[in-house]
Design an enzyme around this catalytic site. Structure first.
Site: not given
Ligand code: NDP
Length: 285
Positions: A51, A95, A118
């Site tokens: 990412k 994460q 997200d």
């Protein structure tokens, strides 16, 4: 036998990232994404590395915060609140998975919904399910772009989604519904999965079960999006669909790897840019 098209997620992701790069180059400053990594899970470290690399390539600044796994849940939430308050940070990801002593739901809920790139906090999921603009989870967004690359107009199509997680299955179903598809959401209690899947013009599989979907589950001409990521005993990564078996039956299918995975990353970057455009430039993304 009709040849099955392989939907190239890597190429589509590359195209989207190039478009984002051009857009970012025109901004007065670089958008900034904060990545919070707790502990030393090797798979998470790899995902974070991908990412970050992809973000930096398009000109997005990344701030990585690697935190010790012994941190308490409350300390992590305080840390995230500081990032929420920092005007230099446009988007935040935490994460997952988090260490076992932490409640992921509570941690994700502590992210400012306007910075939740997200798209996983309940406010953003609520917006998705009530048809209001918000940040949409990245993997479902990636699935939609892949589907539309093969079927631009989805109106009236029959879609079956295998899986009902908040991360993938449910948002994909909602996005397909918004595009006027008739959807069926299948899961581990679904009876006669084969007949259910066989109705699908679009079959999205997000179960995390290798070879769950075989040739006999697939309607001739169906488009298959294989979201699954499974590691075989010999170390290979495979999806949930018998990729070889469905050749000649499906009209198109995403490979694993090289399908949904790269698109998830591209959509994360797209969400960072969306936040930046709305907040810093005051425009609708
Ligand atoms: P979850 O484990 O949260 O959900 C799996 C879903 O599949 C559940 O709804 C479950 O049903 C359903 N399911 C499991 N077994 C069966 C079965 N035999 N028949 C029908 N349905 C079944 O997983 P996620 O949604 O988080 O992820 C799914 C897969 O996608 C995983 O392999 C994951 O690694 C991958 N993934 C890939 C991403 C990418 O970028 N490519 C991103 C995110 C995930 P029930 O609800 O009844 O338990």
């Amino acid at each position: 036998m009709t040849k099955t098209k392989i939907i190239d997620g890597k190429a589509l992701s590359q195209k989207i990232r190039e478009e984002l790069k051009a857009k970012v180059a025109s901004f007065p400053s670089a958008p900034c994404m904060a990545v919070v990594l707790v502990g030393d899970n090797p798979a998470s470290q790899i995902y974070v590395h991908h990412k970050m690399k992809a973000a930096e390539e398009v000109g997005i600044q990344v701030k990585l915060f690697s935190l010790a796994p012994v941190l308490t849940e409350d300390a992590l939430i305080d840390f995230i609140r500081n990032l929420n308050a920092d005007d230099n940070i446009d988007g935040i990801i935490v994460q997952l998975p988090l260490p076992k002593h932490m409640d992921s739901y509570r941690v994700v809920e502590s992210i400012d919904p306007d910075k939740d790139i997200d798209g996983l906090c309940s406010q953003n999921l609520g917006k998705l399910f009530t048809g209001r603009p918000g940040l949409v989870p990245c993997t479902p967004l990636g699935c939609m772009a892949l589907i539309k690359s093969v079927i631009p107009k989805l109106d009236g199509k029959r879609a079956v989604i295998v899986g009902r997680s908040c991360l993938v299955g449910k948002p994909v179903g909602q996005l397909l519904l918004e595009e006027q598809c008739t959807i069926t959401q299948a899961h581990s209690h679904t009876k006669d999965l084969e007949s259910v899947c066989k109705e699908a013009d679009i079959l999205v599989v997000a179960a995390g079960k290798p070879n769950l979907i075989q040739k006999n589950h697939v309607k001739k001409g169906a488009v298959i999006i294989d979201v699954g990521i499974n590691r075989t005993e010999d170390g290979h990564i495979v999806g949930d669909v018998d990729f070889i078996g469905v050749q000649g039956v499906a009209r198109a299918i995403t490979p694993v790897p090289g399908g949904v995975g790269p698109m998830t990353v591209a959509m994360l970057l797209s969400n960072v840019v969306k936040v930046y455009v709305q907040k810093k430039l005051g425009q609708k993304a």
